[in-house]
Design a protein around this motif. Structure first.
Motif: not given
Length: 278
Positions: A101-123
Motif C-alpha cells: 500500500d505504501g511507497l516506503a513499505a514497498s521499497i523496504h520490502k525489496i531494497a538490499g535483497s537479491a532482487i534489488a541489491p544496494w545501492p538503490v535509486l528510487v524514482t
C-alpha cells in the motif's frame, strides 16, 4: 511474479557497483485523478508526446551507465508490463514487482535483497522529464551518503519556468522542491525508510517531516535559521545515518505530473525537446 536474483555481472561495471533503479508506478486502489483525467486505467501509462510516462522514465534509466537492473513496482505489474513496448517488456534488465500500500513499505520490502541489491535509486513513473543527464549528475554527485535526495532550488526553477507552481521547502539560503530522486546506499538507509512510511501522507508538508526530529530542529527549520544541508545532516544523525540533499541544476527535474497544469507544462517541454511542436 518471481524475479531472478542479480548476478555479479549485473551489479558490477568498470569496477564500481551499479545502482538498482526502482520505479514506483503504483496508485491508490480507488484510482488516480490524473489517470481518470487522461482516460487511462493507470497513471503510469498516461501518454505524453507519443510515449507513456513509464516508458520515458524506463528508457532514461536504461541509458544511464550507472544503472544496472530496473524494477517497476505497482499493484498491477502485469498490466503495466502489457502497456510497455516489447523491447522494454522483454528486456532482461527490467523486472516487475508487486507493491504494497505504501511507497516506503514497498521499497523496504525489496531494497538490499537479491532482487534489488544496494545501492538503490528510487524514482517515480510520473517523473516524465527525467533524462540520462539528470540521473548521471545525481549519482555522480552522490558521495557515499547513506541517503541522498535530489532537489531543485527555487531560483533555478523560476529562472526557467516563472509560472511553475511547486511545493517549496524553505531554509536559510534557499527554498527547494523535490526531484523524485532518492539514493539509498546501504543497510544504514533502513531507518529513513521506516520514518518515510510514517510521514508519507505529509510528504508535501516539510514542517511535519522535521517535527519527527524534535522541537529544536523543527523550530530552526520554521524560522529558517538553518540551511538545508545542515538540516538534513542533523536529521540523519538522529537516525544514525548520513543524509544529504543533492541540488540539481536542471529545473525540469522537479516537474512531475500531479495535476492537469503539470501535464500541460510537461507536454510542452517534451514537444519542444523532441522537435514535435509547431
Amino acid at each position: 511474479m518471481p524475479l531472478p536474483p542479480v548476478t555479479d555481472a549485473d551489479s558490477q561495471a568498470g569496477g564500481f557497483a551499479l545502482w538498482t533503479a526502482v520505479i514506483m508506478a503504483g496508485q491508490r486502489p480507488e484510482g488516480d485523478p490524473m489517470a481518470a483525467y487522461c482516460n487511462v486505467r493507470y497513471k503510469a501509462l498516461i501518454p505524453i508526446a507519443g510515449r507513456s510516462m513509464l516508458e520515458r522514465v524506463t528508457r532514461a534509466l536504461l541509458g544511464s551507465v550507472h544503472v544496472g537492473r530496473i524494477i517497476i513496482m505497482a499493484q498491477a505489474p502485469d498490466a503495466l508490463k502489457a502497456g510497455l513496448d516489447a523491447d522494454l517488456a522483454d528486456n532482461e534488465r527490467i523486472g516487475f514487482a508487486q507493491s504494497n500500500d505504501g511507497l516506503a513499505a514497498s521499497i523496504h520490502k525489496i531494497a538490499g535483497s537479491a532482487i534489488a541489491p544496494w545501492p538503490v535509486l528510487v524514482t517515480t513513473a510520473d517523473n516524465a522529464l527525467l533524462t540520462e543527464e539528470m540521473i548521471d549528475y545525481f549519482l555522480q554527485a552522490h558521495s557515499g551518503q547513506d541517503v541522498a535526495v535530489g532537489v531543485v532550488e527555487r531560483r533555478t526553477m523560476l529562472a526557467a519556468y516563472p509560472a511553475a507552481r511547486r511545493t517549496w521547502l524553505k531554509f536559510r539560503g534557499g527554498a527547494y522542491s523535490g526531484a523524485n530522486l532518492f539514493a539509498l546506499h546501504n543497510e544504514a538507509a533502513r531507518p529513513a525508510l521506516a520514518l518515510w512510511s510514517t510521514v508519507e501522507k505529509d510528504r508535501k508538508k516539510g514542517w511535519k517531516i522535521f517535527a519527527q526530529f524534535g522541537p529544536w530542529l523543527l523550530l530552526r527549520a520554521l524560522s529558517r535559521t538553518i540551511g538545508f544541508q545542515d538540516a538534513m545532516a542533523k536529521a540523519g544523525q538522529r537516525l544514525t545515518l548520513h543524509a544529504a540533499p543533492v541540488v540539481l541544476p536542471f529545473p525540469e527535474s522537479a516537474i512531475d505530473v500531479d495535476k492537469p497544469a503539470d501535464l500541460e507544462l510537461v507536454t510542452r517541454i517534451l514537444e519542444q525537446r523532441e522537435g514535435l511542436s509547431g
